[in-house]
Scaffold this motif. Sequence first.
Motif, PDB file in Angstrom:
ATOM      1  N   PHE A 216       9.532   9.434  -1.544  1.00 13.46           N
ATOM      2  CA  PHE A 216       8.485  10.456  -1.844  1.00 13.46           C
ATOM      3  C   PHE A 216       7.480   9.788  -2.612  1.00 13.46           C
ATOM      4  CE2 PHE A 216       6.718  13.279  -4.696  1.00 13.46           C
ATOM      5  CZ  PHE A 216       6.121  14.470  -3.952  1.00 13.46           C
ATOM      6  N   ALA A 217       7.765   9.033  -3.669  1.00 11.92           N
ATOM      7  CA  ALA A 217       7.038   8.395  -4.533  1.00 11.92           C
ATOM      8  C   ALA A 217       6.116   7.296  -3.896  1.00 11.92           C
ATOM      9  CB  ALA A 217       7.489   7.810  -5.730  1.00 11.92           C
ATOM     10  N   LEU A 218       6.828   6.487  -3.156  1.00 11.20           N
ATOM     11  CA  LEU A 218       6.296   5.236  -2.332  1.00 11.20           C
ATOM     12  C   LEU A 218       5.092   5.811  -1.597  1.00 11.20           C
ATOM     13  CD1 LEU A 218       6.441   2.208  -1.820  1.00 11.20           C
ATOM     14  CD2 LEU A 218       8.008   2.680  -0.030  1.00 11.20           C
ATOM     15  N   HIS A 219       5.435   7.015  -0.744  1.00 11.81           N
ATOM     16  CA  HIS A 219       4.284   7.222   0.331  1.00 11.81           C
ATOM     17  C   HIS A 219       3.459   8.164  -0.355  1.00 11.81           C
ATOM     18  CE1 HIS A 219       5.751   5.649   4.069  1.00 11.81           C
ATOM     19  NE2 HIS A 219       6.978   5.399   3.331  1.00 11.81           N
ATOM     20  N   LEU A 220       3.559   8.839  -1.679  1.00 12.67           N
ATOM     21  CA  LEU A 220       2.576   9.504  -2.250  1.00 12.67           C
ATOM     22  C   LEU A 220       1.332   8.311  -2.648  1.00 12.67           C
ATOM     23  CD1 LEU A 220       3.136  12.183  -4.802  1.00 12.67           C
ATOM     24  CD2 LEU A 220       1.592  10.200  -5.382  1.00 12.67           C
ATOM     25  N   LEU A 221       2.138   7.331  -3.336  1.00  8.84           N
ATOM     26  CA  LEU A 221       1.257   6.316  -3.841  1.00  8.84           C
ATOM     27  C   LEU A 221       0.393   5.721  -2.750  1.00  8.84           C
ATOM     28  CD1 LEU A 221       3.586   4.786  -6.451  1.00  8.84           C
ATOM     29  CD2 LEU A 221       1.683   6.189  -7.000  1.00  8.84           C
ATOM     30  N   LEU A 222       1.093   5.511  -1.648  1.00  9.90           N
ATOM     31  CA  LEU A 222       0.346   4.755  -0.440  1.00  9.90           C
ATOM     32  C   LEU A 222      -0.712   5.607   0.141  1.00  9.90           C
ATOM     33  CD1 LEU A 222       0.475   2.327   1.615  1.00  9.90           C
ATOM     34  CD2 LEU A 222       1.772   3.938   3.119  1.00  9.90           C
ATOM     35  N   THR A 223      -0.373   6.871   0.317  1.00  7.95           N
ATOM     36  CA  THR A 223      -1.528   7.763   0.920  1.00  7.95           C
ATOM     37  C   THR A 223      -2.628   7.784  -0.114  1.00  7.95           C
ATOM     38  OG1 THR A 223       0.292   8.660   1.856  1.00  7.95           O
ATOM     39  CG2 THR A 223      -2.052   9.922   1.877  1.00  7.95           C
ATOM     40  N   ALA A 224      -2.560   7.986  -1.497  1.00  5.70           N
ATOM     41  CA  ALA A 224      -3.378   8.338  -2.435  1.00  5.70           C
ATOM     42  C   ALA A 224      -4.255   7.139  -2.541  1.00  5.70           C
ATOM     43  CB  ALA A 224      -2.646   8.659  -3.928  1.00  5.70           C
ATOM     44  N   MET A 225      -3.635   5.861  -2.480  1.00 11.55           N
ATOM     45  CA  MET A 225      -4.407   4.482  -2.734  1.00 11.55           C
ATOM     46  C   MET A 225      -5.293   4.528  -1.406  1.00 11.55           C
ATOM     47  SD  MET A 225      -3.186   0.582  -2.758  1.00 11.55           S
ATOM     48  CE  MET A 225      -3.086   0.439  -4.490  1.00 11.55           C
TER      49      MET A 225
END
Length: 454
Positions: A216-225
């Motif tokens: 969840f955190a990994l893809h949250l950070l990727l998408t936000a980036m």
Amino acid sequence: MMNALERRSTFALSSIFALRMLGLFMIIPVFSVAGQSYQGATPALIGLAVGVYGLTQAILQIPFSLLADRFSRKPLVILGLLLFALGGAVAAMSESIYGVIIGRAIAGGGAVSAVVMALLADVTREEQRSKAMAVMGMSIGVSFMVAFSLGPWLTSLVGISGLFWVTTIMGVAAISMLLLVPKVTRHHRNYQQGYVTQLKQVLKMGDLNRLHVSVFALHLLLTAMFIYMPSQLIEFADIPLSRHGLVYLPLLVISLFFAFPSIILAEKYRKMRGIFLTAIGGIVLGLLVLIFGFESKYILLLGLALFFIAFNVMEALLPSWLSKSAPIQSKATAMGVNASSQFLGAFFGGMIGGQLLILNNTSMGWGILTAIAVVWLLISFGLVQPRYLSSLVIRLPESKQTDEWTSQLLAIRGIEEVVVMPDQQVAYIKVDKQQIDDAARQDLTHLLGKEVAI
């Protein structure tokens, strides 16, 4: 090294992932503009048309994966890909934004990411699992980069409806790749339980929940980036939007040189927890660099590179660790919860990324993402080293019924699962070396007709 069967299956299943993701991602860089041509289009509905795919994916991953632990996985993958192709066709034939939203929702209904990963886990030995999952992770990353380059170019050639037809073609092409994957029959100790009980069992496991938080955190950070970074590459690095693919692709290639040795180290020397936590630390470090150095072109690229390297290590390790920690009889279910967490992470990452753009404080924006990564790191310290199984590759006996033979195998202490590939006359026997004793070795030697090194 992976054997020929594993290489072929990894290529085919990674291609299925890549073709689906390519069809999904190509829409993203063009639809905010091209979508305005549809009847009834508003900014909110255009956003919904892009995001509804992820929402239906998140909702339906778990039902698909519960079924995949009961029934054959390949027919479920075919059903999911047919829904993906059908959704593309509905969107392609639509003249209103509502038709596109319906089409994208149908396409998202083919929520078989977890089923594909579970199928890959079936056809690869435990010792080769991380490599196979790494290839799958890399295929997703490459498809992301290629899609952002191809989308605008294809739209200029065939229009937005033509782009949806391309996604339909990719869905059909992905179905054909399943021909390269062997038919498998899974055998394990039968634990009779209902669907709700099975799901509850998975949700009660602490380490699995930490892995769900991680994806969840990994893809949250990727998408936000990817929402937050482009404007900074334009402003501070003087790189136009049309050339951003030329930034991401080399960084992706560089990250592979770090990712694969890390994966081998994690698997061969059983350092998975240490590599995992180091990768999260790499993400935190990359984001810290961006807090303090985003105004410098080269420091901006350095922070992005650190993030990419750590991201690709995590993308490969997460499914491998999940397949080791999940109960044998509920492997697809655990992967379904994980895939839902991934899509929800991307959904919230998009929302957070949009909010960061209106902050007018770039350092604070990167600081917020860093804080999320630090919380993730603290949660992940609770992880314990996963259990490592070994795999034996055995020819199927000619003189015995397969079901009787597998039942006898599963009665031996330390034998966890037997995956039979009847067309190839081969079985993978998955063994817990910590449970095997001398009596079990003798029973196994007697049953197989030869002594095996365990």
